[in-house]
Scaffold this motif. Structure first.
Motif, PDB file in Angstrom:
ATOM      1  N   ARG A   1     -13.000  11.610  -4.061  1.00 30.33           N
ATOM      2  CA  ARG A   1     -11.680  11.238  -3.712  1.00 30.33           C
ATOM      3  C   ARG A   1     -11.610  10.946  -2.303  1.00 30.33           C
ATOM      4  NH1 ARG A   1      -7.773  15.566  -5.225  1.00 30.33           N
ATOM      5  NH2 ARG A   1      -8.968  15.325  -7.232  1.00 30.33           N
ATOM      6  N   SER A   2     -12.632  11.579  -1.407  1.00 24.96           N
ATOM      7  CA  SER A   2     -12.456  11.235   0.019  1.00 24.96           C
ATOM      8  C   SER A   2     -13.175   9.983   0.505  1.00 24.96           C
ATOM      9  CB  SER A   2     -13.041  12.478   0.720  1.00 24.96           C
ATOM     10  OG  SER A   2     -14.258  12.582   0.491  1.00 24.96           O
ATOM     11  N   LEU A   3     -13.963   9.538  -0.472  1.00 28.11           N
ATOM     12  CA  LEU A   3     -14.796   8.390  -0.116  1.00 28.11           C
ATOM     13  C   LEU A   3     -13.917   7.103  -0.336  1.00 28.11           C
ATOM     14  CD1 LEU A   3     -18.185   8.847  -2.288  1.00 28.11           C
ATOM     15  CD2 LEU A   3     -17.765   8.938   0.252  1.00 28.11           C
ATOM     16  N   PRO A   4     -14.286   6.137   0.288  1.00 26.18           N
ATOM     17  CA  PRO A   4     -13.717   4.785   0.278  1.00 26.18           C
ATOM     18  C   PRO A   4     -13.656   4.130  -1.250  1.00 26.18           C
ATOM     19  CG  PRO A   4     -15.759   4.388   1.565  1.00 26.18           C
ATOM     20  CD  PRO A   4     -15.489   5.690   1.412  1.00 26.18           C
ATOM     21  N   ALA A   5     -12.675   3.434  -1.389  1.00 26.92           N
ATOM     22  CA  ALA A   5     -12.874   3.073  -2.928  1.00 26.92           C
ATOM     23  C   ALA A   5     -13.627   1.879  -3.055  1.00 26.92           C
ATOM     24  CB  ALA A   5     -11.398   2.335  -3.034  1.00 26.92           C
ATOM     25  N   PRO A   6     -14.553   1.893  -4.379  1.00 22.02           N
ATOM     26  CA  PRO A   6     -15.625   0.874  -4.335  1.00 22.02           C
ATOM     27  C   PRO A   6     -15.012  -0.541  -4.510  1.00 22.02           C
ATOM     28  CG  PRO A   6     -15.040   2.042  -6.420  1.00 22.02           C
ATOM     29  CD  PRO A   6     -14.470   2.633  -5.465  1.00 22.02           C
ATOM     30  N   ASP A   7     -16.100  -1.527  -3.789  1.00 23.06           N
ATOM     31  CA  ASP A   7     -15.550  -2.930  -3.877  1.00 23.06           C
ATOM     32  C   ASP A   7     -15.612  -3.653  -5.296  1.00 23.06           C
ATOM     33  OD1 ASP A   7     -15.081  -5.546  -2.955  1.00 23.06           O
ATOM     34  OD2 ASP A   7     -17.161  -5.866  -2.537  1.00 23.06           O
ATOM     35  N   GLU A   8     -14.558  -4.085  -5.856  1.00 24.40           N
ATOM     36  CA  GLU A   8     -14.583  -4.728  -7.071  1.00 24.40           C
ATOM     37  C   GLU A   8     -14.248  -6.129  -6.990  1.00 24.40           C
ATOM     38  OE1 GLU A   8     -11.543  -1.950  -8.831  1.00 24.40           O
ATOM     39  OE2 GLU A   8     -13.231  -1.489 -10.515  1.00 24.40           O
ATOM     40  N   GLY A   9     -14.378  -6.558  -5.762  1.00 26.99           N
ATOM     41  CA  GLY A   9     -14.176  -7.998  -5.831  1.00 26.99           C
ATOM     42  C   GLY A   9     -12.584  -8.611  -5.916  1.00 26.99           C
ATOM     43  N   THR A  10     -11.508  -7.480  -5.828  1.00 26.69           N
ATOM     44  CA  THR A  10     -10.362  -8.047  -6.120  1.00 26.69           C
ATOM     45  C   THR A  10      -9.524  -7.803  -4.820  1.00 26.69           C
ATOM     46  OG1 THR A  10      -9.894  -5.770  -6.678  1.00 26.69           O
ATOM     47  CG2 THR A  10     -10.384  -7.046  -8.539  1.00 26.69           C
ATOM     48  N   ALA A  11      -9.983  -8.544  -3.690  1.00 27.41           N
ATOM     49  CA  ALA A  11      -9.474  -8.743  -2.554  1.00 27.41           C
ATOM     50  C   ALA A  11      -7.848  -9.275  -2.793  1.00 27.41           C
ATOM     51  CB  ALA A  11     -10.226  -9.197  -1.564  1.00 27.41           C
ATOM     52  N   GLY A  12      -7.024  -8.487  -2.219  1.00 26.34           N
ATOM     53  CA  GLY A  12      -5.673  -9.091  -2.317  1.00 26.34           C
ATOM     54  C   GLY A  12      -5.052  -8.839  -3.643  1.00 26.34           C
ATOM     55  N   GLU A  13      -5.261  -7.950  -4.302  1.00 28.27           N
ATOM     56  CA  GLU A  13      -4.670  -7.388  -5.761  1.00 28.27           C
ATOM     57  C   GLU A  13      -3.528  -6.703  -5.240  1.00 28.27           C
ATOM     58  OE1 GLU A  13      -6.964  -4.513  -7.592  1.00 28.27           O
ATOM     59  OE2 GLU A  13      -5.246  -4.359  -9.113  1.00 28.27           O
ATOM     60  N   ARG A  14      -3.527  -5.834  -4.305  1.00 33.69           N
ATOM     61  CA  ARG A  14      -2.160  -5.130  -4.082  1.00 33.69           C
ATOM     62  C   ARG A  14      -1.362  -5.814  -2.756  1.00 33.69           C
ATOM     63  NH1 ARG A  14      -2.967  -1.833  -7.976  1.00 33.69           N
ATOM     64  NH2 ARG A  14      -5.024  -0.748  -8.236  1.00 33.69           N
ATOM     65  N   ALA A  15      -1.668  -7.056  -2.371  1.00 27.97           N
ATOM     66  CA  ALA A  15      -1.353  -7.524  -1.252  1.00 27.97           C
ATOM     67  C   ALA A  15       0.185  -8.039  -1.627  1.00 27.97           C
ATOM     68  CB  ALA A  15      -2.145  -8.746  -0.691  1.00 27.97           C
ATOM     69  N   ILE A  16       0.884  -7.897  -0.583  1.00 35.27           N
ATOM     70  CA  ILE A  16       2.364  -8.541  -0.671  1.00 35.27           C
ATOM     71  C   ILE A  16       2.728  -9.473   0.335  1.00 35.27           C
ATOM     72  CG2 ILE A  16       4.795  -7.742  -1.132  1.00 35.27           C
ATOM     73  CD1 ILE A  16       3.696  -4.999  -1.332  1.00 35.27           C
ATOM     74  N   ASP A  17       2.233 -10.618   0.043  1.00 35.07           N
ATOM     75  CA  ASP A  17       2.479 -11.558   1.365  1.00 35.07           C
ATOM     76  C   ASP A  17       2.901 -12.825   0.559  1.00 35.07           C
ATOM     77  OD1 ASP A  17      -0.221 -11.509   0.128  1.00 35.07           O
ATOM     78  OD2 ASP A  17      -0.945 -13.319   1.392  1.00 35.07           O
ATOM     79  N   ILE A  18       3.366 -13.896   1.448  1.00 41.04           N
ATOM     80  CA  ILE A  18       4.044 -15.013   0.871  1.00 41.04           C
ATOM     81  C   ILE A  18       3.185 -16.258   1.341  1.00 41.04           C
ATOM     82  CG2 ILE A  18       6.068 -16.478   1.214  1.00 41.04           C
ATOM     83  CD1 ILE A  18       7.210 -13.985   2.572  1.00 41.04           C
ATOM     84  N   ASP A  19       2.703 -16.822   0.275  1.00 40.92           N
ATOM     85  CA  ASP A  19       1.724 -18.130   0.560  1.00 40.92           C
ATOM     86  C   ASP A  19       2.383 -19.281   0.992  1.00 40.92           C
ATOM     87  OD1 ASP A  19       0.505 -17.818  -2.963  1.00 40.92           O
ATOM     88  OD2 ASP A  19       2.711 -17.635  -2.001  1.00 40.92           O
ATOM     89  N   GLY A  20       2.752 -19.454   2.070  1.00 41.26           N
ATOM     90  CA  GLY A  20       3.735 -20.838   2.270  1.00 41.26           C
ATOM     91  C   GLY A  20       2.874 -22.054   2.229  1.00 41.26           C
ATOM     92  N   ARG A  21       1.606 -21.715   2.866  1.00 40.68           N
ATOM     93  CA  ARG A  21       1.031 -22.917   3.299  1.00 40.68           C
ATOM     94  C   ARG A  21       0.508 -23.766   1.843  1.00 40.68           C
ATOM     95  NH1 ARG A  21      -3.081 -19.920   5.694  1.00 40.68           N
ATOM     96  NH2 ARG A  21      -1.763 -18.336   5.177  1.00 40.68           N
ATOM     97  N   MET A  22       0.266 -22.983   0.888  1.00 38.73           N
ATOM     98  CA  MET A  22      -0.140 -23.459  -0.296  1.00 38.73           C
ATOM     99  C   MET A  22       0.948 -24.484  -0.907  1.00 38.73           C
ATOM    100  SD  MET A  22      -2.827 -20.902  -2.194  1.00 38.73           S
ATOM    101  CE  MET A  22      -4.343 -20.968  -1.415  1.00 38.73           C
ATOM    102  N   GLN A  23       0.342 -25.556  -1.793  1.00 37.31           N
ATOM    103  CA  GLN A  23       1.315 -26.385  -2.672  1.00 37.31           C
ATOM    104  C   GLN A  23       1.266 -25.850  -3.835  1.00 37.31           C
ATOM    105  OE1 GLN A  23      -1.402 -29.059  -1.349  1.00 37.31           O
ATOM    106  NE2 GLN A  23      -0.927 -29.020   0.652  1.00 37.31           N
TER     107      GLN A  23
END
Lengths: 202, 87
Positions: A46-68
């Motif tokens: 549990r204390s180890l960092p989470a394994p990289d699953e290639g799902t960057a941005g999965e939990r991100a809450i951001d606005i993608d304004g630049r994309m059409q």
């Protein structure tokens, strides 16, 4: 004067209270819990960092304004849209099969006939090294250059599964000079699957 | 349920920015709960785990609903132009 009187009264009350409470109260200490040594394997994991699953941005809450937005997702005309003179539905497909322990890339034409296949194991990475993002990227660059030699320049990518190679394989394909038109996720997900294997004991 | 391949769960790459496209795709998959379901079904979930998870999700939903209501209450406005300067 008044304040001191109030204070003394308060102190007396406190003493009275503590006397009353002394009977059945145990002190609770939280520091020992926090400073406890990692004893079990579960806690260590549990204390180890989470394994990289290639799902960057999965939990991100951001606005993608630049994309059409209108050209980000496919619509009913997409299969016939032209990319370098080829309709989308006839573009060759790069299938990437990602798992925690390996990454397999295969190139097929639009009918699904395999043309090239390569995995991290074939590339020369063995054992745990197969399941790394570096291995996936190297493999992707190799197969990408091979595809370029065959004259394939524009492809669509289909990714299946989660693992460290998920993002880096796509990045590697781009680094080899291929023009990636679209990214599709074809991970098999079911809401009423057959019973999976027993959970691992940790 | 099967969906048309290369129509469903597909994102186009804009300006050769593969990473941004991946992030958009991952975010959508994460929000829809597809990745969570995939991870959950790798191994059998014992009935007690299922029960605990469902109860936890129920409590979380109730808490979130109440918290949203509270935030809306704190943020309530009663002005002619509720957001001045945001025309």
């Amino acid at each position: 004067m008044l304040s001191t009187r109030i204070l003394t009264g308060f102190r007396r009350l406190c003493i009275l209270d503590s006397n009353k409470l002394d009977v059945g109260v145990r002190s609770i200490s939280t520091t020992t819990v926090a400073n406890r040594e990692v004893d079990s394997r579960k806690e260590m994991l549990r204390s180890l960092p989470a394994p990289d699953e290639g799902t960057a941005g999965e939990r991100a809450i951001d606005i993608d304004g630049r994309m059409q937005k209108d050209s980000l997702f496919p619509d009913e005309d997409t299969p016939n849209r032209l990319f370098h003179g080829t309709p989308f539905k006839e573009l060759p497909i790069f299938n990437i099969r990602v798992s925690p322990n390996n990454t397999i890339l295969s190139l097929t034409d639009y009918k699904g006939v395999p043309k090239l296949i390569r995995s991290c194991g074939v590339e020369g990475f063995k054992h745990t090294k197969k399941g790394t993002n570096i291995a996936a990227q190297a493999t992707a660059i190799t197969i990408g250059t091979k595809a370029m030699e065959r004259g394939i320049k524009t492809v669509r990518v289909s990714v299946r599964g989660l693992g460290p190679g998920r993002m880096s394989a796509i990045k590697g394909l781009q680094m080899s000079g291929l023009n990636i038109v679209s990214i599709t996720d074809s991970t098999r997900v079911s809401w009423n699957p057959p019973r999976p294997r027993k959970a691992k004991k940790l | 349920m099967r969906h048309a391949r290369f129509i469903a769960r597909t994102v186009f790459v804009q300006n050769n920015d593969v990473e941004a496209a991946c992030r958009v795709l991952n975010r959508i998959l994460g929000k829809e709960g597809i990745l969570d379901q995939f991870r959950r079904t790798r191994f059998y979930e014992k009935p007690f785990q299922f029960r605990r998870r469902i109860n936890f999700e129920k409590c979380k939903a109730i808490y979130n609903e109440d918290m949203d209501r509270k935030i809306q209450f704190v943020l309530r406005k009663n002005r002619a132009d509720p957001y001045p300067g945001c025309q």
